[in-house]
Every structure is written in C-alpha cells, then in structure tokens.
Design a protein around this motif. Sequence first.
Motif, short mmCIF file in Angstrom:
data_model
loop_
_atom_site.label_atom_id
_atom_site.label_comp_id
_atom_site.label_asym_id
_atom_site.label_seq_id
_atom_site.Cartn_x
_atom_site.Cartn_y
_atom_site.Cartn_z
N GLY A 13 41.54 25.39 43.93
CA GLY A 13 42.70 26.00 44.31
C GLY A 13 41.83 27.49 43.08
N LYS A 14 42.30 28.85 43.60
CA LYS A 14 42.18 30.12 42.80
C LYS A 14 43.22 30.13 41.74
CE LYS A 14 39.11 31.70 46.53
NZ LYS A 14 38.50 31.72 45.97
N PHE A 15 42.99 30.82 41.09
CA PHE A 15 43.45 31.42 39.45
C PHE A 15 44.06 32.31 39.88
CE2 PHE A 15 41.05 27.33 39.31
CZ PHE A 15 42.14 26.18 38.45
N ASP A 16 45.09 33.18 38.79
CA ASP A 16 45.26 34.57 38.93
C ASP A 16 44.84 34.61 37.81
OD1 ASP A 16 47.85 35.02 40.59
OD2 ASP A 16 47.97 33.37 39.59
N LEU A 17 44.35 34.26 36.43
CA LEU A 17 43.68 34.60 35.14
C LEU A 17 42.60 33.21 34.67
CD1 LEU A 17 43.19 36.07 32.21
CD2 LEU A 17 45.20 34.98 32.02
N ILE A 18 41.87 33.25 34.33
CA ILE A 18 40.44 32.94 34.02
C ILE A 18 40.28 32.94 32.68
CG2 ILE A 18 38.42 31.82 34.44
CD1 ILE A 18 38.56 31.54 37.41
N TYR A 43 33.94 34.19 40.24
CA TYR A 43 34.19 34.70 40.75
C TYR A 43 34.80 34.06 42.22
CZ TYR A 43 33.68 38.41 43.82
OH TYR A 43 33.68 39.92 45.27
N ASP A 44 33.85 33.26 42.33
CA ASP A 44 34.62 32.35 43.59
C ASP A 44 36.41 31.83 42.82
OD1 ASP A 44 32.63 33.05 45.11
OD2 ASP A 44 31.42 30.19 44.26
N CYS A 45 37.00 31.66 42.69
CA CYS A 45 37.29 30.84 42.20
C CYS A 45 38.84 32.31 40.98
CB CYS A 45 38.04 29.42 40.23
SG CYS A 45 36.95 28.19 41.11
N LEU A 46 38.79 32.81 41.82
CA LEU A 46 39.19 33.97 40.81
C LEU A 46 40.43 35.32 42.67
CD1 LEU A 46 40.79 35.42 38.47
CD2 LEU A 46 38.21 37.58 38.97
#
Length: 357
Positions: free
Chosen positions: A241-246, A266-269
């Motif tokens: 998945g992708k994240f709004d905040l890391i 970078y890829d997950c954001l």
Amino acid sequence: MCMACEMDPAKAEGFAGSIIEMINQGALGILVSMGHQLGLFDAMVGVPPISSLELAASTGLLERYVREWLYAMAAGRIVEVDISSTYFHLPPEHAQFLSRKFPGDNLALFAQYIPVLAGVEQQVIQCFKQGGGVPYEQYGRFHEVMAEDSGQTILGALFEHILPLVPGLLERLESGVDVLDIGCGSGRAMVLMGETFPNSRFLGIDLCEAPLTAARQRVREKGLNNVHFIQADLTTFCPEGKFDLITAFDAIHDQARPDLVLATVYDCLLDDGVFLMQDIDSSEKVANNLDHPFGRLLYSISTLHCTSVSLAQGGMGLGTMWGTEQANRMLRAAGFRQITENRLPHDPMNCYFVVGR
C-alpha cells in the motif's frame, strides 16, 4: 629534537587534569544513571535536607547502598551535604535537570547510555581487530533507554510542536489517513497517535522483535484496532500500500542501508504524502561538531552502537553523526525534492526534516 624537549609542562599538566576529570565524571555518570533508575533524585526533589536512612526509607532501598551513593553525589557536587549532620540536599537548580518531575528538562536519563554502552565494550574491541559489528540484541537495555529518551523528546512534543511542522497534518489525521512508522521500537508514538486519531490507521515496523512484543501488549491494553506492528528489515522489505504520512524518529542512520530504506519510503509515499524524519542534528565534518553540546556523547554512541549495529548487518556504518548534509543527499538520491529542516527548542540533539515528493 625529542618530543620531551618540546613539551609544554603547563599544557601537559592541564591535559592530565582533564583526563582525571573525565574519569571522575564518567564514573559519576554511572551513578547518576542508577539514581535516575532507582528514583533517588525524584525522592529528593522539594524536600528538606535528608539523611541516608530517611532517603532509603522513602524509596524502599537498602540504606548502606543509598549512603554510599549519596557520598558519591556529594563528592561530585550534585547534592549538597551538611558535614556536621551528614544530611543531604538536592538544590532546586540541580533537581530541574535530574528528575522525572521536570519532563523535558531531565538530563539524567541520558546518563543511562553510559552503562549500556559499556556493556558491549569488549565485543566492540574485538570488532576493531576483526571487523564486523555487534547486533542489536546484544545491547541489553538500549531499547528501554531509547524508549524513555523518545518519550521525553517525541511524545511530550508530538501534538504541540512536531506534527504541526506539517501544515494541515493534524486535521488530516483527524479525518483519517494511513501512517507508517519506521524503526518504531516499542511503538509508544504509534499507540499515542492511534488513541488520539481513531479514524487513522497506523503501522509500525522494526527490525527487532523484542520491542515489538511490548508494543503489541500496549495495543492490547489500550484496546486499539487501528494500530499494528510488523517485524521486518526495511532494507529488503516493502510494506503493501501507500501512505499519507511516514515517520522515522531517530531511526534512519541506524539502518544497514539508509539509502535503500529511503528509496522504500519514497515508493510507499503518496504523491501528496509527507515523510517526517527526526535524526541527529550534526555535520558530516568533524570540525563542525567540535563544539556540539552533545558531541562527545554522540560520537561515543556512534562508535559503540550505531556504527556497530549497522556493520553487524553488513551495512554502510554511517554512524550517529552522519550529518544533515549527507541526509539531504540521500533524500534527494531517493527521489525527494521538497526538503525542509526544522530545529525545535525542546530537542537540541535532533533535526526534524519535513520531506515531500
């Protein structure tokens, strides 16, 4: 000309004195750590001069040990002693920086790093000779001390100072977003955020299983269903998945391959997501760190922990003082283009990077 003929006696005497002071202070630091852990400083805050017997009674400790500890504190000018009565007093000017009763100012907790690091001295000496490093699991209380450190620098300032570094972030968290925390340790920040923002979803990832056990227990005790933890090595693992905040609180420089971890971030954001990275505020150039207020401690932690745990994984061994210059280069190499550095008054050790794609 021989070295002895060129020696400045005054300089030599001054240096010898500084070494004696260093040895004295190092030994005293261990006892400050013990006083913090045993609650001795807390028990002395705001009370009249007290005897070793009274202090032992108020803390439930053995008087003979308390008495010797007090003698050391008096010799170190940390507590004041009335010679005639052998009563001891912790001045309020000292108490402010030694007690849990003054959250945010307590420096005694940092003294705990000294005995923790000393515990792996012989193993690191072998690494000097043979290469490699010492793995995380050999560091005893390190995770516990780090959790307490983070509790003072992160948890107390999270909602008032840290998250507001990102405009509109608090509102987004209230509405509901997906959050990933890298190097989450015992998960105190994730649990606190999970409680505060029930509409958001939180995932913490750490290399070590031991602190995650404590994190999962905390989630069960709080009855949270929006906070989860995974044990994984982010050098090779990429969460779904992708994240709004890391977030990464004092975690990136310890990674075996910070470059690969930042590429994963970078890829997950999400395209409009934010990476909030707290890391050591230092320079990659030693000359710029000579007057750093915590420079000696941080280079010691780097030698005995951060460099070693990275090399134990076959990593880059960047160390604690990898520098904000190198952090910026690595963030840009990972693909990030929006990088802002922030310094907060409550945390003189760290820089807070707000990073966007």
